[in-house]
Design a protein around this motif. Sequence first.
Motif: not given
Length: 896
Positions: A285, A243, A884, A241
């Motif tokens: 992450t 971000r 995503d 992930k």
Amino acid sequence: MTEPEEERTAKSEAPAPQGDAARGGGLSPAPAPPPPVWAEETVTDSGEHRPYSPPPVVQQPWETTSPPPRPGSLQRQPPPAPRAEPEAGHRPYAPPPVVQQPWETGPRQSPSGGAGVPPQVVEPWIVEARKNKAKRRRAFPAKPVIAGFVALAVVGGGGYGVYALMSGGDDGPGAGDPSSFADALFAVDKGAPSDGLDQSINAASAAGGTVVVAGSQTGALSPRPKFLYSADQGRTWQVAKVRMKDGGPALGRGPDAVFGAAGGWVALGAGNATENVWTSADGRTWTQTAAKPGVFTAGDVIEQVTRAGRGYLAVGHRSSGKGDAPILWRSPDGTNWQRLTGRAIGMKTGKDGLGALRYAVATGRTILVAGTVVKRKSTVAGLWSSTDGGRTWQALGAPTASGAFGDLHLAANRSGFLAVRRGKSGSARPGMAFRSGDGRKWEQAGKIEAGSGIEPVRLAGDDSGFALLASTADGREVAFQSTDGSAWGQGADLGTGPQRKLNAVTVAGGALVIGGSSRQTDQDYQLLVGAGGQVTPVDLRRVPGAVVTERSVVDVANAGGRFVAVGSTNGRAAVWTSSDGTSWKRAAVPSVAATNQRQRLLKVAHGSRGWLAIGTDGRRPLLATSADGTAWQWQDPSAFAPHGGRSVTLAGVAAGPKGYLIVGRDALGDRESSAVAWFSADLRSWQPARQDGLAAGRGTSREMTAVAATPTGFAAVGASSTKGVPATHPARPAIWVSNDGLAWTEKEAVGPAGVQNTRLTHIVAAGRVFVAGGEGQAPGDRAVAVASSDAGNTWRGSALPTPTGNAASFLGAAAARNGTITLVGMFGSWHDGDTIRWTSEDGRAWQPTVPQGPGLSGEGRQQIGALTASGGGLLGVGISTGGDGDQLTLWRFDES
């Protein structure tokens, strides 16, 4: 968009041994102490090694992510109060080419010696996909929303306005839903030989049993950084992930180098404006943050990043007219970085020059950097050490026993350092390995042999051993492993492939992981795992979210009871049609002559002779026509072909009573460009417009970006610049009018007060009212409108208002219907903005509304890119970058 920097600090314990998978140390969530003095000072190149500044990157017509910064250009700035939400033989990394090819793997070899036991490869590499989180809603100045609609009286954005919040459903298309996600409506080509995206693995690292490979996915409207991780030494893989700091989706190109240590991972790149730093606590992450402007710039090659005491250090270079100029970066915490060039690096070379820096490895307090020293008639290997976090450096001698020569490759683990160079053994050229505890004294450790010799490519190591990626004299790629740097097993034959490039290698507990890319129709990931002379390709198509299909809808038009949308799928031009704007069918578009270039249709219009669509096939213009919108034919683009090293970009198309018109620009790099136009009355022959008032001259460049049919002919807009091509240099708005599409008159465009560097990209006409729209800086990005109430004779501009007066805003689409002008754009930030709609009867007084619904609001960029008439209102198409991957958006609304 530049995002606020994230403050982090390293743990205060004594640094752990370093290497590709160093243990200990890392990024700590505790508040960061004041950074050391060297982390804050600005160091410029005051010596003879002045870095070369390459030509700016020209943003392609379909790319929506902001290109890297260019000299003199004004960059997008964030809103002031973001919401608080969650040489020979050496093969340095080079960004992959834009066009890619299918995925290829090397033949499997039988195990025969070497280090470790091959890991058990688990097919089909499938892991459970993560469930999507609930979509985040943007906070607005007033609340609550009553009965789906509330009016807000707000002052801002250069004017007064009444702002409406309009809510919609989240459950897909329906009679009452103004917007919906529309991927399912616009079919991809299931029989296409490729997914149409360029995917590459640029770097690899391992720590504590976790392996991370990192790279980029490009070719879609929104490039994305990609991280894949394995928690079991390469047996199974998942998509990490990624971000932004504020929780929004990460966009832009991915990293070139990655480094992992227990509790602290760092990745760096140079492909974006400023968002070139990624950090992670576990490799699973990642947070993408912005470096200070100028720290990482387009053209930088980042070779390696490592721990440096309590901070981090990275090395690389950039090409210049005199060779490779060295660059060293330092950081106290992995997030805030400082760039050093030339003499400021502090590496002494006597009377010689410092060349490219290739490796940076560390164990204990000692950091070694390997690179090149440029002599008068030759280039030799250089080696330097530091024991104070990279502040000062001492030159060391590279190992030369057994005739070792060529580039110096480095790795490290708890036991010390390993170096590999080419050696001489009769006529053969094997690899020679050397060991050292501190980098000062080297002893020969072993020999790495394959046929008549090898060329080392990349060396890596962890506490379980070392791995060398190399090429052989016959062009094959081979991977070698050793537990101690002395005994090297038989190499794993990785074979070869058309335009395949393997450039990343790491070791995890005896397992070998290799990454890169290969190209056929497009560029695909290459990921290999193994040990003991055997490797296995990983089929990343079976890892959820790793490989997706390119799909874009860029423009839409409606005429004669038929909607036509254009764009691309699978890297090829595509057209869809609909009778109601709700159900869509893919139209018949013949294949273009064999090409490996990415194709995309960008604009479509309808006139008396049928439909016309324009686009691009790499650098070659595309032109397609259709009588009914369902069956299309390609037209000869030779009338638009560039000459003399120039490039032609088709940007806008319009159809009116007098015929069809195409506009664009004819550029020579980023130095100068001319506005260009072509007229056709029958869609068969095209006549170029006269260049009076359009051609570059007297230091001024021009471009046309959009055109509209008017009651008396045509009106076109764009920009002009005195410092180069307007798309890449500061610009001012430009407007032209023509009765026949062949002779053009430029009109004075008075831009909005306080707004600079304005570039117009849209124009519509409603009777005698013409409205042009675009963007400028005030100082952040601001959507603007320039209007004429006298059929294009005089023009005056204004900034378009937003709910928060100083929020960045961007224009995406424009339409005119029944005397009402509608502009649609986005406000917030480039990476994380919501849809906003402005309406006006006269082009001067604008009423904004803020719609709510799927693809209009929420996390990521919600961007409507085209509008057309639909029943009593308008139909819009666009993309949402939340999550995503990109999703297509379909939005139908009334003009009221």
